[in-house]
Write an enzyme that holds these catalytic residues in place. Structure first.
Site, PDB file in Angstrom:
ATOM      1  N   ARG A  89      27.919  19.903 -54.414  1.00 29.93           N
ATOM      2  CA  ARG A  89      28.219  20.295 -53.559  1.00 29.93           C
ATOM      3  C   ARG A  89      28.272  19.157 -52.638  1.00 29.93           C
ATOM      4  O   ARG A  89      28.037  17.975 -53.190  1.00 29.93           O
ATOM      5  CB  ARG A  89      26.148  20.160 -53.304  1.00 29.93           C
ATOM      6  CG  ARG A  89      25.643  20.201 -51.893  1.00 29.93           C
ATOM      7  CD  ARG A  89      24.154  20.054 -51.799  1.00 29.93           C
ATOM      8  NE  ARG A  89      24.470  20.002 -49.971  1.00 29.93           N
ATOM      9  CZ  ARG A  89      22.774  19.007 -49.714  1.00 29.93           C
ATOM     10  NH1 ARG A  89      23.077  17.867 -50.517  1.00 29.93           N
ATOM     11  NH2 ARG A  89      22.643  19.012 -48.382  1.00 29.93           N
ATOM     12  N   GLY A 211      12.569  20.693 -44.038  1.00 27.43           N
ATOM     13  CA  GLY A 211      12.418  19.428 -45.652  1.00 27.43           C
ATOM     14  C   GLY A 211      12.943  17.784 -44.835  1.00 27.43           C
ATOM     15  O   GLY A 211      11.857  17.908 -43.751  1.00 27.43           O
ATOM     16  N   ASN A 212      12.982  17.383 -45.705  1.00 27.20           N
ATOM     17  CA  ASN A 212      12.530  15.557 -45.539  1.00 27.20           C
ATOM     18  C   ASN A 212      13.494  16.107 -44.005  1.00 27.20           C
ATOM     19  O   ASN A 212      13.604  15.234 -43.146  1.00 27.20           O
ATOM     20  CB  ASN A 212      12.803  14.933 -46.409  1.00 27.20           C
ATOM     21  CG  ASN A 212      12.093  14.803 -47.353  1.00 27.20           C
ATOM     22  OD1 ASN A 212      11.043  14.128 -46.575  1.00 27.20           O
ATOM     23  ND2 ASN A 212      11.926  14.577 -48.384  1.00 27.20           N
ATOM     24  N   GLY A 213      15.195  16.324 -44.137  1.00 25.82           N
ATOM     25  CA  GLY A 213      16.097  16.535 -43.351  1.00 25.82           C
ATOM     26  C   GLY A 213      15.381  17.882 -42.605  1.00 25.82           C
ATOM     27  O   GLY A 213      15.262  19.025 -43.622  1.00 25.82           O
ATOM     28  N   ARG A 242      14.447  10.337 -39.527  1.00 29.77           N
ATOM     29  CA  ARG A 242      15.461  11.340 -38.755  1.00 29.77           C
ATOM     30  C   ARG A 242      15.123  11.202 -37.425  1.00 29.77           C
ATOM     31  O   ARG A 242      13.926  12.078 -37.077  1.00 29.77           O
ATOM     32  CB  ARG A 242      16.535  11.789 -38.965  1.00 29.77           C
ATOM     33  CG  ARG A 242      16.984  11.072 -40.146  1.00 29.77           C
ATOM     34  CD  ARG A 242      18.434  12.391 -41.015  1.00 29.77           C
ATOM     35  NE  ARG A 242      18.096  12.606 -41.951  1.00 29.77           N
ATOM     36  CZ  ARG A 242      18.231  14.078 -42.753  1.00 29.77           C
ATOM     37  NH1 ARG A 242      18.956  14.738 -42.011  1.00 29.77           N
ATOM     38  NH2 ARG A 242      18.337  13.924 -43.822  1.00 29.77           N
TER      39      ARG A 242
END
Ligand code: ADP
Length: 398
Positions: A89, A211-213, A242
């Site tokens: 990735r 998700g977290n991002g 963020r």
């Protein structure tokens, strides 16, 4: 049949999965955490076993060498020659990479040159690629980009209203991320709809990767039309730590008033903001939900803001698509939080979207009710399978 390793290298972690393809059978999957700290934790799972150990290792290369010796010792493979390919990735492919590619010296150089767009991701992705190329010189290394799926965005969606000289000089534009996940969700929806005899080639899908991002992608006919992240993964929705979109004038104001450096400001926006900053409890929705149900005012505010931004982005995606067939929730929060799904869908009632609360609570695939103008589904994402599929396609084409 081919054996394919899928690798997701982060600055202090390395996630891996070894799969038999095209059957999509996982042989072993796991993660090395705390890389660089002196000792690292190695956790892995196979269909027959689970283990977690602390190892006196330090670097990505040491983790890779350990892993490759380990899988032979434990007979997950008879020899490393059985591994046909390694799919990595890679976070940022810029405008150069619109599809997965075989990794050559030239490709490595280009990924390195794109590091200015993703300084905390591309350099560690390269570290992972180098470690595996060194340890498995006979296996084909493939780069699968998180931005590539969004190469179909039209200029009206990817252009920033900034002076052309800067846009051109620095390749400033919306690239979008989580492309591997949104692509996978697009495929899963198409399969689900085919199974129901409802597939059409102009299927309009909104994928909410929470998700977290977190990002949202509007897809038509399996292609990305618009997405909420931008030049970097900081844009769009409010996330775990963020900020997502805020008034850009806040940056120079705070930097001036608080004498902050660019690094300080970047850290505040990426690591000290979002759900963590508003809830003042945690970046993790599980902990914020507990406080929400106990009536904690900051938790209520954090959840309301998170939900509002998601609902607003779904509404704007619906306009980008000119309609909607399937709304999908995925990733850690999208797959597990009954509360967030319920609140988001309730906000969308004015657009004709309605939740079936008991289906939502029971964790069913479809969670819309009979009044809803579009289907609403919960579909687990699987970026590893998507990377393995793309790697297999490249290997088969060589
Ligand atoms: P990443 O972006 O790191 O891959 P994930 O997709 O794994 O993130 O999502 C992790 C997040 O999912 C957690 O931080 C948490 O907020 C959320 N999450 C996980 N399980 C639950 C749950 N049962 N209920 C609510 N939220 C959850």
């Amino acid at each position: 049949m081919k054996k394919i390793f899928v690798i997701n290298a982060g600055s202090s972690s390395l996630k891996f999965q070894l799969l038999d393809m095209p059957q999509e059978n996982s042989i072993i999957s796991g993660i090395f955490e705390h890389i660089g700290a002196g000792t690292m934790q190695f956790k892995w799972t196979s269909y027959r076993q689970k283990e977690s150990v602390i190892l006196p290792l330090c670097t990505h290369q040491e983790a890779v060498d350990y892993l490759l010796t380990y899988i032979v010792e434990k007979q997950f493979v008879n020899s490393l020659d059985e591994i046909d390919g390694v799919g990595h990735r890679v976070v940022h492919g810029g405008e150069l990479f619109t599809h997965a590619v075989c990794i050559t010296d030239d490709v490595m150089q280009k990924i390195e040159n794109l590091s200015f767009l993703a300084p905390s991701h591309n350099p560690v992705n390269i570290m992972g690629i180098k470690a595996f190329s060194h340890a498995l010189p006979k296996s084909q290394q493939v780069a699968v980009f998180d931005t590539a799926f969004h190469h179909t965005l039209m200029p009206e969606y990817y252009t920033y209203p900034l002076p052309a000289v800067y846009r051109e000089r620095y390749a400033l534009r919306k690239y979008g991320f989580h492309g591997i996940s949104h692509h996978y969700i697009g495929q899963q929806v198409a399969e689900l709809m085919r199974a129901q005899g409802e597939w059409r080639d102009d299927l309009k899908v909104i994928s909410c990767h929470l998700g977290n991002g977190a990002s949202i992608c509007a897809m038509r006919n399996g292609q990305s039309i618009n997405t909420s992240m931008g030049l970097t993964p900081l844009a769009g929705l409010m996330m775990g730590t963020r900020s997502g979109d805020i008034d850009p004038s806040i940056l120079p104001f705070l930097m001036k008033e608080e004498q902050l450096s660019i690094d300080d400001m970047t850290d505040i926006l990426n690591k000290q903001s979002g759900l963590l900053a508003v809830s003042q409890i945690s970046h993790d929705v599980r902990h914020i939900q507990e406080a929400y149900f106990n009536g904690d005012a900051d938790a209520v505010l954090a959840i309301s803001m998170f939900v509002n931004r998601i609902a607003q982005t779904i509404a704007s995606s619906l306009i980008d698509l000119g309609g909607l067939d399937v709304l999908v929730f995925t990733a850690g929060i999208g797959e597990n939080s009954v509360l967030i799904r319920q609140l988001v869908i309730e906000k969308l009632a004015c657009l004709g979207l309605f939740v079936n609360s008991s289906a939502n609570e029971q964790g069913q695939v479809f969670i819309h009710n009979e009044k809803s103008c579009a289907k609403i589904a919960v579909i687990p994402t699987n970026e590893e399978i998507m990377i393995a599929q793309e790697t297999l396609a490249i290997l088969s084409a060589i």
